[in-house]
Design an enzyme around this catalytic site. Structure first.
Site, PDB file in Angstrom:
ATOM      1  N   PHE A 128       0.874  -1.170   0.000  1.00 13.92           N
ATOM      2  CA  PHE A 128       0.000   0.000   0.000  1.00 13.92           C
ATOM      3  C   PHE A 128       0.908   1.215   0.000  1.00 13.92           C
ATOM      4  O   PHE A 128       1.975   1.210   0.623  1.00 13.92           O
ATOM      5  CB  PHE A 128      -0.984   0.022   1.178  1.00 13.92           C
ATOM      6  CG  PHE A 128      -1.954   1.154   1.028  1.00 13.92           C
ATOM      7  CD1 PHE A 128      -2.914   1.117   0.027  1.00 13.92           C
ATOM      8  CD2 PHE A 128      -1.853   2.301   1.798  1.00 13.92           C
ATOM      9  CE1 PHE A 128      -3.764   2.194  -0.197  1.00 13.92           C
ATOM     10  CE2 PHE A 128      -2.697   3.381   1.586  1.00 13.92           C
ATOM     11  CZ  PHE A 128      -3.659   3.323   0.585  1.00 13.92           C
ATOM     12  N   THR A 129       0.475   2.260  -0.682  1.00 13.98           N
ATOM     13  CA  THR A 129       1.326   3.429  -0.937  1.00 13.98           C
ATOM     14  C   THR A 129       1.994   3.985   0.325  1.00 13.98           C
ATOM     15  O   THR A 129       3.217   4.057   0.408  1.00 13.98           O
ATOM     16  CB  THR A 129       0.483   4.525  -1.611  1.00 13.98           C
ATOM     17  OG1 THR A 129      -0.666   4.760  -0.796  1.00 13.98           O
ATOM     18  CG2 THR A 129       0.041   4.116  -3.014  1.00 13.98           C
ATOM     19  N   ARG A 386      -5.374   3.871  -9.719  1.00 15.64           N
ATOM     20  CA  ARG A 386      -4.589   2.903  -8.954  1.00 15.64           C
ATOM     21  C   ARG A 386      -3.799   2.058  -9.952  1.00 15.64           C
ATOM     22  O   ARG A 386      -4.117   0.914 -10.233  1.00 15.64           O
ATOM     23  CB  ARG A 386      -5.486   1.992  -8.103  1.00 15.64           C
ATOM     24  CG  ARG A 386      -6.257   2.672  -7.007  1.00 15.64           C
ATOM     25  CD  ARG A 386      -5.470   2.973  -5.733  1.00 15.64           C
ATOM     26  NE  ARG A 386      -4.627   4.144  -5.768  1.00 15.64           N
ATOM     27  CZ  ARG A 386      -4.076   4.667  -4.674  1.00 15.64           C
ATOM     28  NH1 ARG A 386      -4.311   4.154  -3.474  1.00 15.64           N
ATOM     29  NH2 ARG A 386      -3.290   5.704  -4.752  1.00 15.64           N
ATOM     30  N   PHE A 453       0.965  10.442  -6.810  1.00 16.86           N
ATOM     31  CA  PHE A 453      -0.402  10.434  -7.349  1.00 16.86           C
ATOM     32  C   PHE A 453      -1.277  11.525  -6.741  1.00 16.86           C
ATOM     33  O   PHE A 453      -2.210  12.001  -7.374  1.00 16.86           O
ATOM     34  CB  PHE A 453      -1.043   9.054  -7.103  1.00 16.86           C
ATOM     35  CG  PHE A 453      -0.907   8.622  -5.676  1.00 16.86           C
ATOM     36  CD1 PHE A 453      -1.841   8.977  -4.737  1.00 16.86           C
ATOM     37  CD2 PHE A 453       0.199   7.900  -5.263  1.00 16.86           C
ATOM     38  CE1 PHE A 453      -1.679   8.623  -3.411  1.00 16.86           C
ATOM     39  CE2 PHE A 453       0.367   7.536  -3.936  1.00 16.86           C
ATOM     40  CZ  PHE A 453      -0.580   7.901  -3.012  1.00 16.86           C
TER      41      PHE A 453
END
Ligand code: P61
Length: 461
Positions: A128-129, A386, A453
């Protein structure tokens, strides 16, 4: 019931307060998305009609939670609400010690700094980021040990968040157990499309890590949603209450990071939960440096009260059935329309397969970013990229990471939208899908260093 037909179900609540939304004109939407550099994170919310950017902090609180807000004890130290929160966490999740944080990444920061040393490896069931970034900032390297099926959007495996035990054991043997501070296990894996881990797989991970004396740290952000899928899909759990499944999941792990803005139905908040007393003392000391005193950790007293109540509501059977049920409803509609989506439909959103929808765009032309911008243009629906943009760059080589999954997430806030909103969303996705061949890609125009992002800007090719 007079026959075996499935009867309709409805939301287990009625609406007491409304927030008007409106769709601005096509010309205004064109201007807005251009000004936002084709990044849905940079749109103003007033320009959005149906906001499916995230389920994070966007849920509607209940009347009980709002009543709890009025009981905020805003003492700097020893707030009564902290003790309510601690009790709820001990009761429903079973962890011994709690350090509150302002949100999930505050807890990720602390656990990473406390447990990871330079040159360590942190295996996990997909990245996960924010989790991965904090591991890297602490000197660690994330290693993906999820089963291969998770990277295939069309694979119907019922537990795509399962750990590949061979991958995990090979890594432990290759690097040595002392280079692995913990295994990071997420329930309802976000980047895989909201996919669950099975109880039996988690038990096997526990046995394996016990053999090497490696702790498991649980990203429990969407644990109740994962538990609901276990109830639906795993043998032996059909009659087990979701709250008991949640408790059992947590009991197989040593500690947890929580973004309470999802499952736990609050607009802000999180915590680090730990069973190890010594580690807890260190975290309790660290929280005063980065978040706030150890009995509020960046939250107001009222926020902690809303969270304590939200935890209770999150494991309610009617709630979780309607929450996941609404996501399934949208997903099934899109499948019926022939739109390529990640299968099975996940817990918190429907993930569009941008690679398949826009096969004429290479990953360098940012298909998911492009599709998210097009969806906004069609009907003011905000979604989230994503794919390659979210995956960022390899810290060693500086090159883009190219994930197999190039997705657009239609994320459903809890208790906020009706089935009619879902119908409007499905029709808009279908309209964009029909014009897919005319869609051209995007290129980076500005790229920040961390979590690109959120703030990158793009231009039309
Ligand atoms: C989301 F685009 N999720 O899904 P914090 N673990 C997990 C999360 O889902 C999560 C956090 C930790 C968000 C917000 C967000 O790349 C992004 O409370 C499984 O947000 O700090 C957050 O918890 C972090 C959106 C985060 C993103 C990072 O929309």
């Amino acid at each position: 019931m007079t026959d075996n037909r499935e009867r309709s179900w409805a939301e287990p609540y009625k609406i007491k307060m409304v927030e008007p939304v409106q769709m601005i004109s096509r010309e205004e939407r064109e201007k807005a998305i251009k000004e936002a550099g084709y990044n849905t994170f940079l749109l103003r919310s007033r320009d959005v009609y149906i906001d499916l950017l995230t389920d994070s902090g966007t849920s509607a609180m209940s009347d009980r939670q709002w009543a709890g807000m009025m009981m905020g004890d805003e003492a700097y130290a020893g707030s009564e609400n902290f003790y309510h929160l601690e009790e709820a966490i001990q009761k429903y999740y079973g962890y011994d010690h709690v350090v509150p944080t302002h949100q999930g990444r505050g807890a990720e920061h602390m656990i990473s700094q406390l447990m990871i040393d330079d040159g360590d490896f942190v295996p996990g069931n997909m990245y996960f980021t924010t989790t991965k970034l904090h591991q890297e900032l602490a000197g660690g390297t994330f290693v993906d040990v999820i089963i291969d099926e998770a990277h295939d959007p069309e694979n119907e495996h019922p537990f795509k968040a399962n750990v590949d035990l061979n991958k995990l054991e090979d890594l432990i043997k290759e690097k040595g157990p002392d280079k692995i501070p913990y295994v990071s296990i997420a329930t309802s894996v976000n980047m895989a499309g909201g996919q669950p881990i099975s109880m039996s797989n988690l038990k096997e991970v526990r046995e394996l890590t016990n053999r090497y004396d490696i702790p498991i740290i649980h990203d429990m952000t969407r644990v109740a949603e994962n538990a609901y899928f276990i109830k639906q899909r795993e043998e032996g759990y059909g009659d087990t209450p979701v709250k008991d499944i949640v408790h059992e999941i947590c009991s197989l792990t040593d500690g947890a990071t929580m973004s309470a803005k999802k499952d736990a139905l609050v607009n802000i908040g999180g915590f680090l939960a730990l069973n190890d007393e010594e580690l807890f003392r260190k975290a309790q000391n660290m929280v005063v440096v980065y978040e706030g005193l150890h009995t509020y950790g960046g939250m107001a007293g009222r926020d902690m009260e809303a969270l304590a109540i939200g935890i209770t509501e999150s494991v309610d059977e009617d709630h979780i059935r309607a929450r996941v049920g609404q996501v399934q409803y949208l997903g099934e509609k899109l499948i019926d329309m022939g739109v390529p989506v990640v299968r099975p439909i996940g817990s918190h959103g429907v993930f569009l397969n941008a690679k398949k929808i826009l096969p004429h765009l290479s990953q360098d032309e940012l298909p998911a970013q492009t599709l998210a911008a097009e969806l906004y243009l069609d009907a003011g629906i905000r979604s989230m990229e994503r794919g390659v943009v979210s995956a960022g760059r390899d810290p060693e080589t500086g090159k883009h990471n190219y994930p197999d999954l190039e997705l657009v997430r239609l994320t459903i806030p809890r208790r906020v939208y009706t089935q009619a909103h879902m119908d409007v969303v499905a029709e808009s996705v279908e309209a964009v899908y029909q014009q897919r061949e005319d869609i051209t890609g995007l290129a980076f125009d500005y790229e920040p260093e961390y979590l690109r992002f959120f703030q990158s800007r793009f231009k039309k090719r």
